[in-house]
Design a protein around this motif. Structure first.
Motif, short mmCIF file in Angstrom:
data_model
loop_
_atom_site.label_atom_id
_atom_site.label_comp_id
_atom_site.label_asym_id
_atom_site.label_seq_id
_atom_site.Cartn_x
_atom_site.Cartn_y
_atom_site.Cartn_z
N SER A 147 -0.11 1.91 2.71
CA SER A 147 -1.47 1.41 2.60
C SER A 147 -2.18 2.07 1.43
O SER A 147 -1.94 3.25 1.16
CB SER A 147 -2.25 1.67 3.89
OG SER A 147 -3.58 1.20 3.79
N ASP A 149 -4.96 3.64 0.77
CA ASP A 149 -6.11 4.29 1.38
C ASP A 149 -7.04 4.83 0.30
O ASP A 149 -6.71 5.82 -0.37
CB ASP A 149 -5.66 5.43 2.29
CG ASP A 149 -5.06 4.93 3.58
OD1 ASP A 149 -5.61 3.97 4.14
OD2 ASP A 149 -4.05 5.48 4.03
N ALA A 276 -8.61 2.91 7.12
CA ALA A 276 -7.83 3.27 8.30
C ALA A 276 -8.68 3.55 9.53
O ALA A 276 -8.22 3.42 10.66
CB ALA A 276 -6.94 4.48 7.99
N SER A 307 -2.07 8.34 0.42
CA SER A 307 -1.24 7.40 1.16
C SER A 307 -0.13 8.12 1.91
O SER A 307 0.18 9.27 1.63
CB SER A 307 -0.60 6.39 0.20
OG SER A 307 0.36 7.02 -0.65
N ALA A 339 1.13 -5.07 10.02
CA ALA A 339 0.36 -3.88 9.69
C ALA A 339 -1.08 -4.24 9.36
O ALA A 339 -2.02 -3.54 9.78
CB ALA A 339 1.01 -3.16 8.51
N GLN A 340 -1.28 -5.32 8.62
CA GLN A 340 -2.63 -5.74 8.27
C GLN A 340 -3.43 -6.15 9.49
O GLN A 340 -4.66 -5.96 9.55
CB GLN A 340 -2.58 -6.91 7.28
CG GLN A 340 -2.04 -6.53 5.91
CD GLN A 340 -1.90 -7.74 5.01
OE1 GLN A 340 -2.89 -8.31 4.56
NE2 GLN A 340 -0.66 -8.13 4.73
N GLN A 344 -6.17 -1.50 9.90
CA GLN A 344 -6.13 -0.17 9.28
C GLN A 344 -5.55 -0.20 7.86
O GLN A 344 -5.78 0.73 7.10
CB GLN A 344 -5.28 0.78 10.12
CG GLN A 344 -5.84 1.05 11.50
CD GLN A 344 -4.92 1.94 12.31
OE1 GLN A 344 -3.76 1.61 12.55
NE2 GLN A 344 -5.43 3.08 12.73
N VAL A 345 -4.80 -1.23 7.54
CA VAL A 345 -4.01 -1.23 6.32
C VAL A 345 -4.60 -2.13 5.24
O VAL A 345 -4.92 -3.30 5.48
CB VAL A 345 -2.56 -1.67 6.62
CG1 VAL A 345 -1.77 -1.88 5.34
CG2 VAL A 345 -1.88 -0.61 7.50
#
Length: 428
Positions: A147, A149, A276, A307, A339-340, A344-345
């Motif tokens: 991700s 971040d 996140a 990340s 994940a999306q 959080q991603v």
């Protein structure tokens, strides 16, 4: 609140059996153990189930690893010494160099260049991929970010209104604007809540001070000279600006993380954080809140971040099976889609930023573009050798405490901090 080093979650994938002695292995019929930190076990069980459903002949069992980052690295080192390095393991920005030097992670560069399985290095945001380029071998790539971040400015409109302030954050805000509006909120609220969470936290927020120092023209660490510049004049300007928030636009310094005002609990009108935290924030924070890009300095972005990523064990006997999992995980309609959906991603690819399903998730926040812009603009801390990384973190926190508690001058405190970090860099 802020994801420090973005290393909150760590995972490992370990081969249970099978694979050729030459390290290639086979994809079909492969059996892989997926080991993740306790907090990630539920989510990765979903990834494993989806992968097995799509590929019935491939099996994954999910196990857990220590949550503590030091124990996580030590366990991988122990596995390396015992000849049991995982097939696929989670990497993390601050540990990537240490894992590469320990011969734990494989160079993924050749397969990424080839586009093996549809997975190409050029598809990833270069600054996030760059976190997995070892200091000693920058042409290598030993991990792939999960991700992007990146720090953004979160703000609570309800608290703005309670303070009688309707000037909400804008993309062109400077740090002067941030402090000016925070001071308005502080005055209008009568100190019933905090206007701004301390930008430096307890002195541990490198994803804030690193890009700010860079925007001032300084550097936390220069990989070319292999020296830290946290005590140089440009950096001192940045430290003075950041430290100036304590006791004015933000609460006074506190060494206890738990005593800091928390945005997710409605205790502060503004704070810096990353995508996140959004799912947890939605559960705990009710009302009208949103996010905006970070304020600028001299026209430069001050977005930081970090990340965690996925790597293949250098001595894995099933590299083909490990790569097949990665190729599936990073597909927009594969693991990355799942994940999306967690909220959080933020995908670490340009295509994912522009067209990912994360953009269609229910608000708040409404301003999803802030996360995409932040990911593109993020300035990430270059990797430091393991000892120097710890020396940097410890020295900065110590210098902040010396200034705020002992009333030492900013210049002398951070000049000493710089000496400590450079000594660690020389002794590695």
């Amino acid at each position: 609140m802020l994801l420090a080093g973005a290393g909150a979650a760590l995972l490992t994938l370990t081969a249970a059996c099978g694979g050729s002695s030459g390290g290639g292995g086979s994809v079909e019929g492969s059996k892989i153990v997926l080991s993740v930190q306790n907090a990630l076990v539920p989510q990765f069980k979903k990834y494993a189930a989806a992968y097995e459903k799509e590929f019935p002949k491939r099996k994954i069992s999910v196990q857990s690893l220590p949550d503590d980052s030091t124990q996580y690295v030590q366990q991988l080192v122990t596995q390396r010494l015992g000849g049991k390095v995982p097939d696929v393991l989670m990497n993390v920005d601050y540990a990537a160099n240490q894992l590469a030097n320990g011969n734990i992670t494989m160079d993924l560069g050749p397969w990424l260049k080839e586009g093996k399985g549809g997975l190409k290095g050029e598809d990833f945001l270069p600054q996030f991929l760059g976190q997995y380029r070892p200091v000693e071998d920058p042409d290598e790539i030993t991990g792939l970010p999960v991700s992007a971040d990146s720090t953004t400015l979160f703000y609570n409109k309800d608290l703005f209104q309670k303070a009688g302030v309707t000037e909400y954050p804008k993309p062109d805000w400077t740090w002067d604007d941030l402090y000016r509006v925070a001071n308005k909120i502080k005055k209008g609220s009568g100190d019933k809540f905090a206007a701004l969470a301390p930008p430096l936290g307890i002195g541990d927020q490198n994803s804030v001070y690193n890009p700010v120092i860079n925007a001032y023209g300084g550097s936390v660490y220069d990989p070319k000279t292999k020296k830290s510049g946290i005590g140089q004049p440009k950096a001192i300007e940045a430290w003075k600006m950041l430290l100036g928030a304590y006791g004015t636009s933000a609460p006074k310094y506190a060494a206890d993380q738990g005593s800091l005002p928390k945005f997710e609990n409605g205790q502060t009108a503004m704070a810096f954080s990353v995508r996140a935290v959004v799912p947890a924030m939605k559960q705990s924070l009710k009302g009208d809140w949103d996010t905006q890009t970070m304020p600028k300095i001299n026209g430069k972005s001050t977005v930081g971040g970090g990340s965690y990523g996925l790597s293949i064990g250098k001595t894995s006997k099933n590299k083909e099976g490990a790569w097949a999992f990665l190729a599936w995980f990073y597909k927009n309609d594969g693991g990355m889609k799942l994940a999306q959906a967690t909220g959080q991603v933020v995908p670490p690819t340009q295509q994912g930023l522009d067209h990912g399903t994360w953009r269609a998730l229910p608000a708040p926040p409404k301003n999803e573009d802030a996360f995409a812009t932040a990911a593109k603009d993020a300035y990430l801390l270059p990797a430091l050798p393991a000892k120097a990384q710890k020396a940097l973190s410890d020295s900065v926190k110590k210098a902040v405490q010396q200034v705020e508690i002992e009333h030492r001058s900013v210049t002398s405190a951070f000049q000493d901090a710089e000496k400590t970090v450079n000594q660690a860099l020389q002794s590695r």
